[in-house]
Design a protein around this motif. Sequence first.
Motif, PDB file in Angstrom:
ATOM      1  N   THR A  54       0.781  -1.233   0.000  1.00  5.12           N
ATOM      2  CA  THR A  54       0.000   0.000   0.000  1.00  5.12           C
ATOM      3  C   THR A  54       0.810   1.279   0.000  1.00  5.12           C
ATOM      4  OG1 THR A  54      -0.149   0.037   2.423  1.00  5.12           O
ATOM      5  CG2 THR A  54      -1.841  -1.185   1.244  1.00  5.12           C
ATOM      6  N   ILE A  55       2.121   1.229   0.154  1.00  4.77           N
ATOM      7  CA  ILE A  55       2.921   2.452   0.223  1.00  4.77           C
ATOM      8  C   ILE A  55       4.222   2.250  -0.540  1.00  4.77           C
ATOM      9  CG2 ILE A  55       1.980   3.164   2.455  1.00  4.77           C
ATOM     10  CD1 ILE A  55       4.423   2.044   3.778  1.00  4.77           C
TER      11      ILE A  55
ATOM     12  N   TRP B 249      -3.542  10.796  -5.841  1.00  6.70           N
ATOM     13  CA  TRP B 249      -3.422   9.708  -4.879  1.00  6.70           C
ATOM     14  C   TRP B 249      -3.147  10.334  -3.524  1.00  6.70           C
ATOM     15  CZ3 TRP B 249       1.361   6.165  -3.947  1.00  6.70           C
ATOM     16  CH2 TRP B 249       1.013   5.144  -3.052  1.00  6.70           C
TER      17      TRP B 249
ATOM     18  N   LEU C  48      -2.691   9.571   0.669  1.00  3.67           N
ATOM     19  CA  LEU C  48      -2.441   8.601   1.737  1.00  3.67           C
ATOM     20  C   LEU C  48      -2.470   9.305   3.088  1.00  3.67           C
ATOM     21  CD1 LEU C  48       0.520   6.303   0.588  1.00  3.67           C
ATOM     22  CD2 LEU C  48      -1.722   5.537   1.326  1.00  3.67           C
TER      23      LEU C  48
ATOM     24  N   ASN D  52      -1.874   8.103   7.202  1.00  2.00           N
ATOM     25  CA  ASN D  52      -1.398   6.991   8.012  1.00  2.00           C
ATOM     26  C   ASN D  52      -1.274   7.444   9.468  1.00  2.00           C
ATOM     27  OD1 ASN D  52       1.760   5.655   8.781  1.00  2.00           O
ATOM     28  ND2 ASN D  52      -0.062   4.408   8.688  1.00  2.00           N
TER      29      ASN D  52
ATOM     30  N   THR E  88      -4.193   2.948   7.856  1.00  2.90           N
ATOM     31  CA  THR E  88      -3.886   3.651   6.611  1.00  2.90           C
ATOM     32  C   THR E  88      -5.174   3.874   5.819  1.00  2.90           C
ATOM     33  OG1 THR E  88      -1.687   2.657   6.481  1.00  2.90           O
ATOM     34  CG2 THR E  88      -2.570   3.612   4.469  1.00  2.90           C
TER      35      THR E  88
ATOM     36  N   GLY F  40      -6.316   5.224   2.077  1.00  3.80           N
ATOM     37  CA  GLY F  40      -5.824   5.569   0.752  1.00  3.80           C
ATOM     38  C   GLY F  40      -6.967   5.932  -0.172  1.00  3.80           C
TER      39      GLY F  40
ATOM     40  N   ARG G 272      -7.668   7.035  -4.355  1.00  3.40           N
ATOM     41  CA  ARG G 272      -7.219   7.310  -5.708  1.00  3.40           C
ATOM     42  C   ARG G 272      -8.398   7.816  -6.515  1.00  3.40           C
ATOM     43  NH1 ARG G 272      -3.145   2.271  -7.092  1.00  3.40           N
ATOM     44  NH2 ARG G 272      -1.325   3.135  -6.061  1.00  3.40           N
TER      45      ARG G 272
END
Length: 504
Positions: A170-171, A300, A302, A304, A322, A324, A326
């Motif tokens: 994921t990162i 995108w 993110l 966390n 996390t 995320g 997009r």
Amino acid sequence: MRNKYTLLATTVVILFSQTSIFSQDKKEKEKSWYDLVNFSGYVDVYYNYTTNNRQGATQDTSGTFHTYNKQFAVNAVKLSMEKIADKESPWGFRLDMQNGQNNMYQERPYQTTNSLHNMQLLQQAYVSAYFNVLKGLTVDVGKMATHIGLELLDSKDNISYTIGYVFFNTIPFIHTGARANLQVTEKLSTSLYVYNSAQGTGYTGNGQQFGYNGLAAYGDTSTTSSLTSTQQHAYADGPNPTRAIGTQVKYAFSDKFTAVWNTLSANDNIMGRQDNALFYSSNLAGTTIPKQSRFGTDHWLLQNVILIFKPTDKLTTIFDYTYGERAGQTNTAAFGYEASGVTRQKLIDNLPGISIAELDPGLVAAGFGNTTSLTRENRVKRVYQTYQFQAKYQFTDMFALGLRFEYLDDKRYGGSLAVNPALFAFTPVDRYDLKWQENIGMRAASNYGQIKTFTLTPTINLTENLQVKIDLRRDWGPGQQFVDLAGRPASHQNGIIIGAVAKF
């Protein structure tokens, strides 16, 4: 007269002596920075046994860095040199040279080992400067490990030996850019990060970090290789002028509780129309030119959050979350997106009222629509979340027991194993055993975007410099994305990996 010359001679000797002392003291001060350089490193080896039918030279891509199944392997060998920039000596640097069998997964393109398109052997390299602001401002510029995520690339520094699915899927791992860390108070620190791209350092297929135009190398059209191109660098990082921006806020509420909030946001697409040839061909065909990629609709994001709680000196507990997101081309251009596949249908189901042409104009040519309008697909948005809990209890100086539980929730997308699989699409291209099952209809192409892992890790410190970790790991989830020892579809897999690290 003799006394006069004697006094003069004595004075000259003393002056030369003092000059020599000052000169020697200056030289000592000039050389003293060598004493501030720290050298460290390690040798990391393992043996892995996972209950599927992968072994020998065939990669086990169902895992993370531990792809050598039923084999001994050199995970990593690393040598580090670092001089910390501080108030007494306000300049510094960091240099990490690494090799090993996990290197091919740290920097794009994954599985490339010859360093023609990457600098994987040079894991980190940056210069540092210290400024006397508040409790200290440190600025680093160069190549550095990402600030996002709970786990680190070095297995010796994690609770478990293997890298988890959350960190792996994921990162990004490595960035090239700059960061500034400001220690506001003894408890509070803030950081700002400016990276070339959010997807991570390395080579970019067709100039697009998300593989929008496929997986082939960009460069001369005749060879599809950047090695012979006069238009593109072989080593590419960040395909457009827009930089990725990240932040970190860290606050120690007490000696027992610390909270960390990380963010990263970017648009790593170039534009819908990449060159003049497409512009003129579009006009000739009478079609609409795709719009330029924009951060507001094609991005995108993110976020966390890490919570660290140490109720006692021996017990450490960590929760990691996390989020995320997009949007637009950043979603539809990602690896694993299939215009006519499961993921697209799930997006349609979650976006009622959106036509096929709006989601994917390419399907119009195949008879799946009634318009030739090209769009940025900015209504398509994918949200995923991951949850992770880790704990470690240090029974003695020699023995500790750790555990890790992960849950990856990406069901709106239904990707392979998790989000943005590192080894392409729904099923990695080298997993012929899984592809065969799919072709005869015995295995679903997707796990519906959910997977869980549980790892129990005894850690034995045989000496101060020799550490042994044993991972007892189970991976499971819907969709039967795994196979058993006979190659049949399975909803889970179990494994044991023994890692030994000699550090200095």
